[in-house]
Design a protein around this motif. Structure first.
Motif, PDB file in Angstrom:
ATOM      1  N   GLN A  42     -25.395  69.701  11.289  1.00  0.00           N
ATOM      2  CA  GLN A  42     -26.778  69.710  10.402  1.00  0.00           C
ATOM      3  C   GLN A  42     -27.654  70.506  10.915  1.00  0.00           C
ATOM      4  O   GLN A  42     -28.668  71.181  10.056  1.00  0.00           O
ATOM      5  CB  GLN A  42     -27.426  68.278  10.524  1.00  0.00           C
ATOM      6  N   SER A  43     -27.564  71.175  12.203  1.00  0.00           N
ATOM      7  CA  SER A  43     -28.707  71.997  12.714  1.00  0.00           C
ATOM      8  C   SER A  43     -27.959  73.419  12.812  1.00  0.00           C
ATOM      9  O   SER A  43     -28.540  74.350  13.422  1.00  0.00           O
ATOM     10  CB  SER A  43     -29.067  71.795  14.051  1.00  0.00           C
ATOM     11  N   THR A  44     -26.941  73.650  12.102  1.00  0.00           N
ATOM     12  CA  THR A  44     -26.055  75.006  12.271  1.00  0.00           C
ATOM     13  C   THR A  44     -27.042  75.896  11.378  1.00  0.00           C
ATOM     14  O   THR A  44     -27.445  75.842  10.549  1.00  0.00           O
ATOM     15  CB  THR A  44     -24.917  74.863  11.434  1.00  0.00           C
ATOM     16  N   GLY A  45     -27.065  77.046  11.983  1.00  0.00           N
ATOM     17  CA  GLY A  45     -28.077  78.323  11.565  1.00  0.00           C
ATOM     18  C   GLY A  45     -29.333  78.200  11.883  1.00  0.00           C
ATOM     19  O   GLY A  45     -30.022  79.273  11.456  1.00  0.00           O
ATOM     20  N   LEU A  46     -29.903  77.290  12.533  1.00  0.00           N
ATOM     21  CA  LEU A  46     -31.280  76.956  12.897  1.00  0.00           C
ATOM     22  C   LEU A  46     -31.728  77.831  14.039  1.00  0.00           C
ATOM     23  O   LEU A  46     -30.734  78.148  14.805  1.00  0.00           O
ATOM     24  CB  LEU A  46     -31.718  75.596  12.931  1.00  0.00           C
ATOM     25  N   GLU A  50     -35.904  75.440  16.911  1.00  0.00           N
ATOM     26  CA  GLU A  50     -35.784  74.346  15.503  1.00  0.00           C
ATOM     27  C   GLU A  50     -34.600  73.440  15.881  1.00  0.00           C
ATOM     28  O   GLU A  50     -34.569  71.948  15.631  1.00  0.00           O
ATOM     29  CB  GLU A  50     -35.406  75.082  14.428  1.00  0.00           C
ATOM     30  N   ILE A  51     -33.421  73.956  16.593  1.00  0.00           N
ATOM     31  CA  ILE A  51     -32.310  73.053  16.675  1.00  0.00           C
ATOM     32  C   ILE A  51     -32.826  71.851  17.785  1.00  0.00           C
ATOM     33  O   ILE A  51     -32.580  70.715  17.706  1.00  0.00           O
ATOM     34  CB  ILE A  51     -31.230  73.823  17.400  1.00  0.00           C
ATOM     35  N   ALA A  52     -33.542  72.283  18.864  1.00  0.00           N
ATOM     36  CA  ALA A  52     -33.922  71.190  19.743  1.00  0.00           C
ATOM     37  C   ALA A  52     -35.091  70.319  19.307  1.00  0.00           C
ATOM     38  O   ALA A  52     -34.754  68.890  19.265  1.00  0.00           O
ATOM     39  CB  ALA A  52     -34.656  71.936  21.019  1.00  0.00           C
ATOM     40  N   ASN A  53     -35.901  70.737  18.631  1.00  0.00           N
ATOM     41  CA  ASN A  53     -36.863  69.756  17.880  1.00  0.00           C
ATOM     42  C   ASN A  53     -36.267  68.802  16.848  1.00  0.00           C
ATOM     43  O   ASN A  53     -36.481  67.820  16.582  1.00  0.00           O
ATOM     44  CB  ASN A  53     -37.944  70.370  17.289  1.00  0.00           C
ATOM     45  N   TYR A  54     -35.198  69.359  16.180  1.00  0.00           N
ATOM     46  CA  TYR A  54     -34.248  68.682  15.270  1.00  0.00           C
ATOM     47  C   TYR A  54     -33.913  67.517  15.723  1.00  0.00           C
ATOM     48  O   TYR A  54     -33.873  66.268  15.200  1.00  0.00           O
ATOM     49  CB  TYR A  54     -33.272  69.571  14.647  1.00  0.00           C
ATOM     50  N   CYS A  59     -33.392  61.755  17.550  1.00  0.00           N
ATOM     51  CA  CYS A  59     -32.814  60.693  18.519  1.00  0.00           C
ATOM     52  C   CYS A  59     -34.207  60.084  19.229  1.00  0.00           C
ATOM     53  O   CYS A  59     -33.921  59.185  19.888  1.00  0.00           O
ATOM     54  CB  CYS A  59     -32.076  61.592  19.728  1.00  0.00           C
ATOM     55  N   GLY A  60     -35.521  60.465  18.745  1.00  0.00           N
ATOM     56  CA  GLY A  60     -36.611  59.830  19.274  1.00  0.00           C
ATOM     57  C   GLY A  60     -36.943  60.356  20.562  1.00  0.00           C
ATOM     58  O   GLY A  60     -37.217  59.234  21.622  1.00  0.00           O
ATOM     59  N   LEU A  61     -36.623  61.363  21.046  1.00  0.00           N
ATOM     60  CA  LEU A  61     -36.457  61.732  22.569  1.00  0.00           C
ATOM     61  C   LEU A  61     -38.240  62.385  22.681  1.00  0.00           C
ATOM     62  O   LEU A  61     -38.899  62.425  21.796  1.00  0.00           O
ATOM     63  CB  LEU A  61     -35.720  63.111  22.717  1.00  0.00           C
ATOM     64  N   ASP A  62     -38.502  62.379  24.151  1.00  0.00           N
ATOM     65  CA  ASP A  62     -39.633  62.852  24.171  1.00  0.00           C
ATOM     66  C   ASP A  62     -39.855  64.395  24.196  1.00  0.00           C
ATOM     67  O   ASP A  62     -39.140  65.280  24.012  1.00  0.00           O
ATOM     68  CB  ASP A  62     -39.761  62.831  25.980  1.00  0.00           C
ATOM     69  N   GLU A  63     -41.126  64.696  23.092  1.00  0.00           N
ATOM     70  CA  GLU A  63     -41.178  65.814  22.564  1.00  0.00           C
ATOM     71  C   GLU A  63     -41.342  66.981  23.699  1.00  0.00           C
ATOM     72  O   GLU A  63     -41.242  68.028  23.480  1.00  0.00           O
ATOM     73  CB  GLU A  63     -42.567  65.777  21.560  1.00  0.00           C
ATOM     74  N   ASN A  64     -42.009  66.674  24.929  1.00  0.00           N
ATOM     75  CA  ASN A  64     -42.110  67.441  25.999  1.00  0.00           C
ATOM     76  C   ASN A  64     -41.017  68.065  26.536  1.00  0.00           C
ATOM     77  O   ASN A  64     -41.124  69.156  27.351  1.00  0.00           O
ATOM     78  CB  ASN A  64     -42.905  66.767  27.255  1.00  0.00           C
ATOM     79  N   CYS A  65     -39.702  67.504  26.102  1.00  0.00           N
ATOM     80  CA  CYS A  65     -38.535  68.045  26.762  1.00  0.00           C
ATOM     81  C   CYS A  65     -38.004  69.214  25.867  1.00  0.00           C
ATOM     82  O   CYS A  65     -36.690  69.537  26.360  1.00  0.00           O
ATOM     83  CB  CYS A  65     -37.318  67.076  26.710  1.00  0.00           C
ATOM     84  N   SER A  66     -38.392  69.590  24.968  1.00  0.00           N
ATOM     85  CA  SER A  66     -38.174  70.771  23.831  1.00  0.00           C
ATOM     86  C   SER A  66     -37.628  71.860  24.683  1.00  0.00           C
ATOM     87  O   SER A  66     -36.458  72.429  24.514  1.00  0.00           O
ATOM     88  CB  SER A  66     -39.265  71.131  22.815  1.00  0.00           C
ATOM     89  N   VAL A  67     -38.439  72.545  25.484  1.00  0.00           N
ATOM     90  CA  VAL A  67     -37.995  73.883  26.295  1.00  0.00           C
ATOM     91  C   VAL A  67     -36.780  73.608  27.091  1.00  0.00           C
ATOM     92  O   VAL A  67     -35.898  74.339  27.093  1.00  0.00           O
ATOM     93  CB  VAL A  67     -39.306  74.331  27.057  1.00  0.00           C
ATOM     94  N   ASP A  68     -36.619  72.463  27.857  1.00  0.00           N
ATOM     95  CA  ASP A  68     -35.816  72.233  28.733  1.00  0.00           C
ATOM     96  C   ASP A  68     -34.443  71.858  27.795  1.00  0.00           C
ATOM     97  O   ASP A  68     -33.125  72.365  28.341  1.00  0.00           O
ATOM     98  CB  ASP A  68     -36.085  71.083  29.590  1.00  0.00           C
ATOM     99  N   LEU A  69     -34.386  71.089  26.872  1.00  0.00           N
ATOM    100  CA  LEU A  69     -33.334  71.147  25.901  1.00  0.00           C
ATOM    101  C   LEU A  69     -32.910  72.275  25.398  1.00  0.00           C
ATOM    102  O   LEU A  69     -31.672  72.660  25.386  1.00  0.00           O
ATOM    103  CB  LEU A  69     -33.726  69.923  25.028  1.00  0.00           C
ATOM    104  N   GLN A  70     -33.711  73.204  24.896  1.00  0.00           N
ATOM    105  CA  GLN A  70     -33.338  74.542  24.483  1.00  0.00           C
ATOM    106  C   GLN A  70     -32.608  75.299  25.620  1.00  0.00           C
ATOM    107  O   GLN A  70     -31.451  75.790  25.118  1.00  0.00           O
ATOM    108  CB  GLN A  70     -34.396  75.315  24.026  1.00  0.00           C
ATOM    109  N   ASN A  71     -33.046  75.481  26.759  1.00  0.00           N
ATOM    110  CA  ASN A  71     -32.426  76.074  27.564  1.00  0.00           C
ATOM    111  C   ASN A  71     -31.189  75.499  28.177  1.00  0.00           C
ATOM    112  O   ASN A  71     -29.953  76.177  28.465  1.00  0.00           O
ATOM    113  CB  ASN A  71     -33.336  76.071  29.138  1.00  0.00           C
TER     114      ASN A  71
END
Length: 221
Positions: A42-46, A50-54, A59-71
């Motif tokens: 579903q997030s292919t090509g983003l 945008e992938i992390a935030n999607y 999943c209802g995760l903590d928004e503050n984890c975005s950068v760490d999830l991206q990395n």
């Protein structure tokens, strides 16, 4: 008249889409979420943010984890590219053939620059591209057309004189929104997705690129 060919990277040049899907599943799990590789389509090509935030929203995760999830996602993809990544069939032959023409060659990817540069270095294909651009720091990534418009501008080509090569629906939408002629090379298993119907040409793989009558007609060869 086509003057420039612009490649997407993931899923077009390198067989990285399965690596991206696994990386998404593994990284999301580290932050307490659960997705499957099938869902990961579903997030292919983003773009990576945008992938992390999607998946944070999904999943209802903590928004503050975005950068760490991206990395976490990106680190795993780069590691897998270096250890087991492969160019897709027909890529090298297509690039070598294009390099003998008077066509300009560029790359326009949603991936961060450090992944683009890792791929170009790992497979020694940077020499084929006059420019490469990333949507990493743009306001909008694909399916917004800006990354393709930026690539065309850097190559001093009107978008209508560009041929884009994409594997994802989001990328195809971006190329068509930029008013480019577009080839889609869907990932195996996605060939029958009706959304690829907006492509001007559909190929099973880049092994068909050089011999395709449709491609030759578009390129004026």
């Amino acid at each position: 008249m086509i003057e420039t060919v612009i490649f997407d990277m993931d899923g077009v040049l390198v067989d990285s889409e399965p690596l991206w899907r696994r990386a998404k599943v593994n990284a999301v799990a580290k932050f307490g979420g659960t997705i499957t590789e099938q869902l990961a389509y579903q997030s292919t090509g983003l773009r990576i943010d945008e992938i992390a935030n999607y998946w944070i929203r999904y999943c209802g995760l903590d928004e503050n984890c975005s950068v760490d999830l991206q990395n976490a996602i990106l680190d795993e993809v780069i590691e897998q590219i270096n250890s087991k990544g492969e160019l897709l069939p027909g890529v090298l032959a297509s690039l070598e053939w294009l390099s003998t023409t008077n066509l300009k060659i560029g790359l326009a990817s949603s991936s961060p620059l450090r992944l683009i540069e890792a791929v170009l270095q790992a497979f020694d294909i940077g020499k084929f591209f006059e420019i490469y651009v990333s949507a990493e720091y743009l306001t909008h990534g694909k399916p917004h057309p800006q990354v393709y418009l930026d690539a065309a501008e850097k190559l001093a080509t009107e978008p209508r004189n560009c041929l884009a090569i994409e594997d994802s629906v989001n990328g195809l939408i971006a190329a068509k929104a930029a008013r480019m002629t577009a080839i889609c090379v869907p990932e195996p298993g996605q060939e029958n997705n009706p959304r690829f119907g907006i492509a001007d040409i559909k190929l099973a793989s880049l092994e068909q690129f050089i011999g395709s009558a449709q491609v030759k007609k578009v390129l004026g060869r």
